[in-house]
Design an enzyme around this catalytic site. Structure first.
Site, PDB file in Angstrom:
ATOM      1  N   ALA A 108      24.272  -7.180  22.211  1.00 34.87           N
ATOM      2  CA  ALA A 108      23.740  -7.952  23.349  1.00 34.87           C
ATOM      3  C   ALA A 108      22.401  -7.369  23.770  1.00 34.87           C
ATOM      4  N   GLY A 109      21.510  -7.184  22.784  1.00 35.40           N
ATOM      5  CA  GLY A 109      20.157  -6.719  23.083  1.00 35.40           C
ATOM      6  C   GLY A 109      19.244  -7.921  23.207  1.00 35.40           C
ATOM      7  N   ARG A 121      16.264  -2.278  15.261  1.00 31.52           N
ATOM      8  CA  ARG A 121      15.386  -2.342  14.091  1.00 31.52           C
ATOM      9  C   ARG A 121      15.010  -0.934  13.641  1.00 31.52           C
ATOM     10  N   GLU A 156      29.284  -6.488  22.110  1.00 29.22           N
ATOM     11  CA  GLU A 156      28.377  -5.371  22.405  1.00 29.22           C
ATOM     12  C   GLU A 156      29.174  -4.072  22.474  1.00 29.22           C
ATOM     13  N   ASP A 185       5.457  -0.734  15.496  1.00 29.56           N
ATOM     14  CA  ASP A 185       6.896  -0.471  15.371  1.00 29.56           C
ATOM     15  C   ASP A 185       7.213   0.764  14.540  1.00 29.56           C
ATOM     16  N   ALA A 232       5.160  -6.566  20.357  1.00 32.31           N
ATOM     17  CA  ALA A 232       3.921  -6.978  19.703  1.00 32.31           C
ATOM     18  C   ALA A 232       2.694  -6.533  20.499  1.00 32.31           C
ATOM     19  N   SER A 247      22.386  -8.264  15.315  1.00 34.61           N
ATOM     20  CA  SER A 247      21.136  -7.872  15.997  1.00 34.61           C
ATOM     21  C   SER A 247      21.394  -6.578  16.739  1.00 34.61           C
ATOM     22  N   HIS A 271      -0.722 -21.972  46.851  1.00 34.92           N
ATOM     23  CA  HIS A 271       0.488 -22.637  47.365  1.00 34.92           C
ATOM     24  C   HIS A 271       0.490 -24.097  46.937  1.00 34.92           C
ATOM     25  N   GLY A 304       0.825  -1.206   0.000  1.00 26.29           N
ATOM     26  CA  GLY A 304       0.000   0.000   0.000  1.00 26.29           C
ATOM     27  C   GLY A 304       0.855   1.250   0.000  1.00 26.29           C
TER      28      GLY A 304
HETATM   29  P1  FAD Z   1       5.180  -5.969  11.899  1.00 23.61           P
HETATM   30  O1  FAD Z   1       4.943  -7.160  12.717  1.00 23.61           O
HETATM   31  O2  FAD Z   1       6.553  -5.710  11.404  1.00 23.61           O
HETATM   32  O3  FAD Z   1       4.172  -6.060  10.672  1.00 23.61           O
HETATM   33  C1  FAD Z   1       4.163  -5.118   9.650  1.00 23.61           C
HETATM   34  C2  FAD Z   1       3.573  -5.759   8.418  1.00 23.61           C
HETATM   35  O4  FAD Z   1       3.363  -4.747   7.443  1.00 23.61           O
HETATM   36  C3  FAD Z   1       4.472  -6.806   7.767  1.00 23.61           C
HETATM   37  O5  FAD Z   1       3.739  -7.983   7.535  1.00 23.61           O
HETATM   38  C4  FAD Z   1       4.917  -6.164   6.444  1.00 23.61           C
HETATM   39  O6  FAD Z   1       5.074  -7.130   5.416  1.00 23.61           O
HETATM   40  C5  FAD Z   1       3.728  -5.251   6.161  1.00 23.61           C
HETATM   41  N1  FAD Z   1       4.028  -4.092   5.339  1.00 23.61           N
HETATM   42  C6  FAD Z   1       5.091  -3.244   5.425  1.00 23.61           C
HETATM   43  N2  FAD Z   1       4.960  -2.250   4.515  1.00 23.61           N
HETATM   44  C7  FAD Z   1       3.800  -2.473   3.838  1.00 23.61           C
HETATM   45  C8  FAD Z   1       3.126  -1.788   2.808  1.00 23.61           C
HETATM   46  N3  FAD Z   1       3.587  -0.660   2.289  1.00 23.61           N
HETATM   47  N4  FAD Z   1       1.953  -2.318   2.357  1.00 23.61           N
HETATM   48  C9  FAD Z   1       1.451  -3.491   2.862  1.00 23.61           C
HETATM   49  N5  FAD Z   1       2.054  -4.154   3.858  1.00 23.61           N
HETATM   50  C10 FAD Z   1       3.204  -3.652   4.348  1.00 23.61           C
HETATM   51  N6  FAD Z   1       7.803  -8.553  20.564  1.00 23.61           N
HETATM   52  C11 FAD Z   1       7.226  -9.011  21.695  1.00 23.61           C
HETATM   53  O7  FAD Z   1       6.350  -8.344  22.239  1.00 23.61           O
HETATM   54  N7  FAD Z   1       7.567 -10.222  22.234  1.00 23.61           N
HETATM   55  C12 FAD Z   1       8.515 -11.005  21.689  1.00 23.61           C
HETATM   56  O8  FAD Z   1       8.796 -12.088  22.199  1.00 23.61           O
HETATM   57  C13 FAD Z   1       9.153 -10.554  20.496  1.00 23.61           C
HETATM   58  N8  FAD Z   1      10.084 -11.307  19.902  1.00 23.61           N
HETATM   59  C14 FAD Z   1      10.682 -10.856  18.744  1.00 23.61           C
HETATM   60  C15 FAD Z   1      11.678 -11.630  18.167  1.00 23.61           C
HETATM   61  C16 FAD Z   1      12.319 -11.183  17.019  1.00 23.61           C
HETATM   62  C17 FAD Z   1      13.395 -12.046  16.388  1.00 23.61           C
HETATM   63  C18 FAD Z   1      11.934  -9.946  16.434  1.00 23.61           C
HETATM   64  C19 FAD Z   1      12.597  -9.476  15.166  1.00 23.61           C
HETATM   65  C20 FAD Z   1      10.944  -9.170  17.006  1.00 23.61           C
HETATM   66  C21 FAD Z   1      10.321  -9.609  18.173  1.00 23.61           C
HETATM   67  N9  FAD Z   1       9.339  -8.846  18.808  1.00 23.61           N
HETATM   68  C22 FAD Z   1       8.763  -9.296  19.966  1.00 23.61           C
HETATM   69  C23 FAD Z   1       8.917  -7.551  18.255  1.00 23.61           C
HETATM   70  C24 FAD Z   1       7.599  -7.723  17.476  1.00 23.61           C
HETATM   71  O9  FAD Z   1       7.767  -8.710  16.485  1.00 23.61           O
HETATM   72  C25 FAD Z   1       7.201  -6.404  16.855  1.00 23.61           C
HETATM   73  O10 FAD Z   1       7.181  -5.387  17.842  1.00 23.61           O
HETATM   74  C26 FAD Z   1       5.817  -6.498  16.211  1.00 23.61           C
HETATM   75  O11 FAD Z   1       5.799  -7.488  15.223  1.00 23.61           O
HETATM   76  C27 FAD Z   1       5.422  -5.149  15.614  1.00 23.61           C
HETATM   77  O12 FAD Z   1       4.167  -5.276  15.031  1.00 23.61           O
HETATM   78  P2  FAD Z   1       3.717  -4.318  13.834  1.00 23.61           P
HETATM   79  O13 FAD Z   1       2.348  -4.750  13.471  1.00 23.61           O
HETATM   80  O14 FAD Z   1       3.953  -2.913  14.212  1.00 23.61           O
HETATM   81  O15 FAD Z   1       4.738  -4.626  12.654  1.00 23.61           O
HETATM   82  P1  NAI Z   2      18.073  -4.075  20.800  1.00 24.00           P
HETATM   83  O1  NAI Z   2      17.843  -2.627  20.673  1.00 24.00           O
HETATM   84  O2  NAI Z   2      17.364  -4.836  21.847  1.00 24.00           O
HETATM   85  O3  NAI Z   2      19.626  -4.343  21.041  1.00 24.00           O
HETATM   86  C1  NAI Z   2      20.613  -3.957  20.145  1.00 24.00           C
HETATM   87  C2  NAI Z   2      21.951  -4.034  20.844  1.00 24.00           C
HETATM   88  O4  NAI Z   2      22.973  -3.857  19.877  1.00 24.00           O
HETATM   89  C3  NAI Z   2      22.142  -2.940  21.888  1.00 24.00           C
HETATM   90  O5  NAI Z   2      22.661  -3.496  23.094  1.00 24.00           O
HETATM   91  C4  NAI Z   2      23.133  -1.984  21.230  1.00 24.00           C
HETATM   92  O6  NAI Z   2      23.944  -1.282  22.155  1.00 24.00           O
HETATM   93  C5  NAI Z   2      23.936  -2.957  20.388  1.00 24.00           C
HETATM   94  N1  NAI Z   2      24.605  -2.347  19.237  1.00 24.00           N
HETATM   95  C6  NAI Z   2      24.129  -1.394  18.401  1.00 24.00           C
HETATM   96  N2  NAI Z   2      25.043  -1.107  17.445  1.00 24.00           N
HETATM   97  C7  NAI Z   2      26.112  -1.919  17.666  1.00 24.00           C
HETATM   98  C8  NAI Z   2      27.370  -2.109  17.021  1.00 24.00           C
HETATM   99  N3  NAI Z   2      27.698  -1.390  15.946  1.00 24.00           N
HETATM  100  N4  NAI Z   2      28.222  -3.014  17.521  1.00 24.00           N
HETATM  101  C9  NAI Z   2      27.892  -3.759  18.625  1.00 24.00           C
HETATM  102  N5  NAI Z   2      26.715  -3.615  19.284  1.00 24.00           N
HETATM  103  C10 NAI Z   2      25.835  -2.718  18.810  1.00 24.00           C
HETATM  104  O7  NAI Z   2      17.815  -4.670  19.338  1.00 24.00           O
HETATM  105  P2  NAI Z   2      17.583  -6.144  18.828  1.00 24.00           P
HETATM  106  O8  NAI Z   2      18.142  -7.142  19.772  1.00 24.00           O
HETATM  107  O9  NAI Z   2      18.041  -6.124  17.424  1.00 24.00           O
HETATM  108  O10 NAI Z   2      16.019  -6.283  18.875  1.00 24.00           O
HETATM  109  C11 NAI Z   2      15.208  -5.344  18.166  1.00 24.00           C
HETATM  110  C12 NAI Z   2      13.894  -5.154  18.850  1.00 24.00           C
HETATM  111  O11 NAI Z   2      13.057  -6.286  18.664  1.00 24.00           O
HETATM  112  C13 NAI Z   2      14.004  -5.002  20.362  1.00 24.00           C
HETATM  113  O12 NAI Z   2      14.291  -3.680  20.726  1.00 24.00           O
HETATM  114  C14 NAI Z   2      12.654  -5.400  20.815  1.00 24.00           C
HETATM  115  O13 NAI Z   2      11.807  -4.294  20.785  1.00 24.00           O
HETATM  116  C15 NAI Z   2      12.204  -6.421  19.780  1.00 24.00           C
HETATM  117  N6  NAI Z   2      12.325  -7.757  20.346  1.00 24.00           N
HETATM  118  C16 NAI Z   2      11.581  -8.060  21.452  1.00 24.00           C
HETATM  119  C17 NAI Z   2      11.680  -9.292  22.056  1.00 24.00           C
HETATM  120  C18 NAI Z   2      10.897  -9.551  23.283  1.00 24.00           C
HETATM  121  O14 NAI Z   2      10.014  -8.770  23.597  1.00 24.00           O
HETATM  122  N7  NAI Z   2      11.149 -10.641  23.999  1.00 24.00           N
HETATM  123  C19 NAI Z   2      12.544 -10.332  21.523  1.00 24.00           C
HETATM  124  C20 NAI Z   2      13.314  -9.901  20.375  1.00 24.00           C
HETATM  125  C21 NAI Z   2      13.166  -8.659  19.812  1.00 24.00           C
END
Ligand code: FAD
Ligand code: NAI
Length: 478
Positions: A194-195, A285, A216, A325, A333, A282, A457, A124
């Site tokens: 180490a995020g 984002r 990190e 996001d 999420a 990592s 408990h 879109g």
């Molecule tokens: P997204 O989930 O990114 O969805 C956006 C959608 O929009 C996608 O399907 C994309 O294809 C679509 N899109 C983009 N542009 C367009 C366009 N122009 N037209 C049509 N469609 C489009 N969060 C947690 O709370 N708990 C967790 O355990 C967790 N684990 C994670 C693990 C990893 C490895 C990662 C990467 C993220 C994790 N997150 C976690 C973060 C979570 O996935 C995101 O915060 C969440 O998915 C954001 O939701 P959203 O709907 O904003 O975007």
């Molecule tokens: P993050 O923001 O959690 O961590 C990134 C880490 O990389 C930070 O510690 C930062 O200081 C470090 N960093 C940045 N640039 C660097 C460099 N050049 N060299 C070395 N280290 C560097 O990001 P991450 O782990 O990529 O996750 C992205 C997002 O996805 C999270 O912020 C979170 O919102 C979401 N997520 C949530 C989860 C959950 O809720 N359980 C699980 C996984 C992701």
């Protein structure tokens, strides 16, 4: 004539698909467009966004498999169970994960049909506005179509940030997409950052036998967590054999015959090279706004690429909202989902509200880490008087029975009013236990409210009650 809708949602991740469902429940005609960054060529778009396809759900499936393996190998003997010849079939583990993803994404399609939401297959982008509403171009495999909508909710999510001189191929050098698809456990795994992802994914492959080194840039890690939690996590991760090198400067990464070599400078200025089979990048984002053509409706992103919105996720273009996001706040999420519900209810004339301060965070390591509200360091910098109560899982019978007795719960309350200001957990089932803390904060409960609530408990939840009791130095089992 163009199709017309009351509400058009761009993106079907947890923010977008939940917004679409809630808007449909409230009686709007709703469409949601998705081009799916996670498509297999020739297939229908996969709904559910990052969360279902390359984030929360697949990663937690791998967390569960790797935890089960580690329990079997390391902890069954403690229970008197002998199980010889335990091995892990990574291909089968990945198939289990894929089956869960397929089931969940198909579930979202079912919910669209059930709620009569029109799925528009394509990317879109804004084309402007006329008297009938916003003009949105949907570019799909079969060409372009223009649709009209009174209100638009942008929920386009985020993608992995990459480092300029490190080319991600998602084979040897991976972001979150490749990191969840390894077909065997690497012998040596390097992780940059180490995020949350670095710690969760690094822990998965460590449990399955990889030697994991996390590099990190910052002098400390888990900066958003309470200091006492990051200190404890650092101690426990070190004991598990997760090598975390802090304060490093990353140099060049090169593909080698056996994998990847990555140059870095340590916190003392010495130069090193890390050789590994796989490297995960990592480092955070970035919001997905490219090709949205926001300018056509007078919008532009801020300097970090986010779409600026107010507390109700409204942009400056009337009737255009942005959630999840792609806007400020944590990339979680449940945050995206709550914003989706809030915007749909606002459109229906309701008065919803999100308290971002009572939004929980969870990190799915061993043990799990979870928190809600303010950390001690935040309260100190705000100059607020507070009191704390802490209780260890080691003094809880259920935790000992489970063989999961590491960590503690800490509750922080206002020194004068006793209102709970934060709950911080490192320990078993922290992801579930934190919901009590979030509920207590949403109801503006005092620590005494939790302390006076009868808890079952034996259960891990008794640690929460004891932490509340500890605030007034009256923990019973310590
Ligand atoms: P997204 O989930 O990114 O969805 C956006 C959608 O929009 C996608 O399907 C994309 O294809 C679509 N899109 C983009 N542009 C367009 C366009 N122009 N037209 C049509 N469609 C489009 N969060 C947690 O709370 N708990 C967790 O355990 C967790 N684990 C994670 C693990 C990893 C490895 C990662 C990467 C993220 C994790 N997150 C976690 C973060 C979570 O996935 C995101 O915060 C969440 O998915 C954001 O939701 P959203 O709907 O904003 O975007
Ligand atoms: P993050 O923001 O959690 O961590 C990134 C880490 O990389 C930070 O510690 C930062 O200081 C470090 N960093 C940045 N640039 C660097 C460099 N050049 N060299 C070395 N280290 C560097 O990001 P991450 O782990 O990529 O996750 C992205 C997002 O996805 C999270 O912020 C979170 O919102 C979401 N997520 C949530 C989860 C959950 O809720 N359980 C699980 C996984 C992701």
């Amino acid at each position: 004539m163009s199709k017309q809708f009351d509400v058009l949602v761009i993106g079907a991740g947890p923010g977008g698909y939940i917004a679409a469902i809630r808007a449909a429940q409230l009686g709007f005609s709703v469409a949601c467009c998705e081009f799916s960054a996670y498509d297999d060529p020739g297939e229908e778009p996969r709904l559910g966004g990052t969360c279902l396809n390359a984030g929360c759900i697949p990663l937690k499936a791998l967390v569960a498999s790797s935890e089960a393996y580690e329990k079997a190998v390391r902890h069954l003997p403690d229970h008197g169970i002998t199980a010889d010849g335990i091995s892990i079939d990574v291909t089968k583990m990945q198939k289990r994960k894929e089956a869960i993803v397929t089931k969940m994404t198909a579930g979202v399609k079912f919910l669209f049909r059930k709620n009569k939401i029109t799925l528009l297959k394509g990317r879109g982008s804004f084309a402007g506005k006329n008297d009938a509403g916003y003009r949105i171009i949907i570019s799909g495999k079969d060409g372009e179509e223009e649709v009209l909508a009174q209100k638009v909710i942008v929920a386009t999510g985020s993608k992995a940030r990459h480092i300029p001189n490190i080319a991600v191929d998602n084979v040897a050098i991976c972001d979150n997409e490749g990191a969840l698809k390894f077909t065997e456990a690497p012998k040596k795994l390097g992780v940059i950052g180490a995020g949350v992802i670095g710690l969760e994914v690094g822990s998965v492959w460590r449990r399955l036998g990889a030697e994991v080194t996390i590099l990190e840039v910052m002098p400390s890690f888990l900066g958003a967590a309470d200091e006492s939690i990051s200190r404890e996590a650092s101690k426990l991760f070190l004991k598990q054999g997760l090598h975390i090198k802090l304060g490093v400067k990353i140099g060049q990464a090169k593909l080698t015959k056996d994998g990847v070599s990555i140059a870095y400078t340590d916190d003392q200025g010495s130069e090193h090279t890390l050789e590994c089979d796989k490297l995960i990048v990592s480092v955070g984002r970035i919001p997905n706004t490219d090709k949205l053509n926001l300018e056509a409706v007078g919008l532009q992103t801020d300097e970090r690429g986010y779409i600026p919105v107010n507390d109700h996720c409204a942009t400056t273009a009337p009737g255009v909202y942005a959630i999840g996001d792609v806007v400020r706040g944590p990339m979680l999420a449940h945050k995206a989902e709550d914003e989706g519900v809030m915007v749909a209810e606002l459109l229906a004339g309701q008065k919803p509200h999100i308290d971002y301060n009572s939004m929980p965070w969870v990190i799915y390591t061993t043990p799990e880490i979870a928190w809600v509200g303010k950390t001690e360091q935040q309260l100190r910098s705000e100059g607020r008087d507070y009191k704390t109560g802490q209780f260890p899982f080691a003094a809880n019978g259920r935790a000992l029975g489970l063989g999961d007795s590491e960590g503690f719960i800490k509750m922080v309350a206002d020194a004068e009013t006793d209102e709970i200001l934060g709950v911080h957990i490192i320990g078993a089932s922290a992801s579930d236990l934190i919901a009590e803390g979030a509920l207590a904060m949403e109801f503006r409960a005092s620590s005494e409210d939790v302390a006076r609530t009868c808890h079952p408990h034996p259960s891990l939840s008794e640690v929460m009650r004891e932490a509340a009791l500890a605030i007034d130095k009256r923990a019973l089992n310590m």
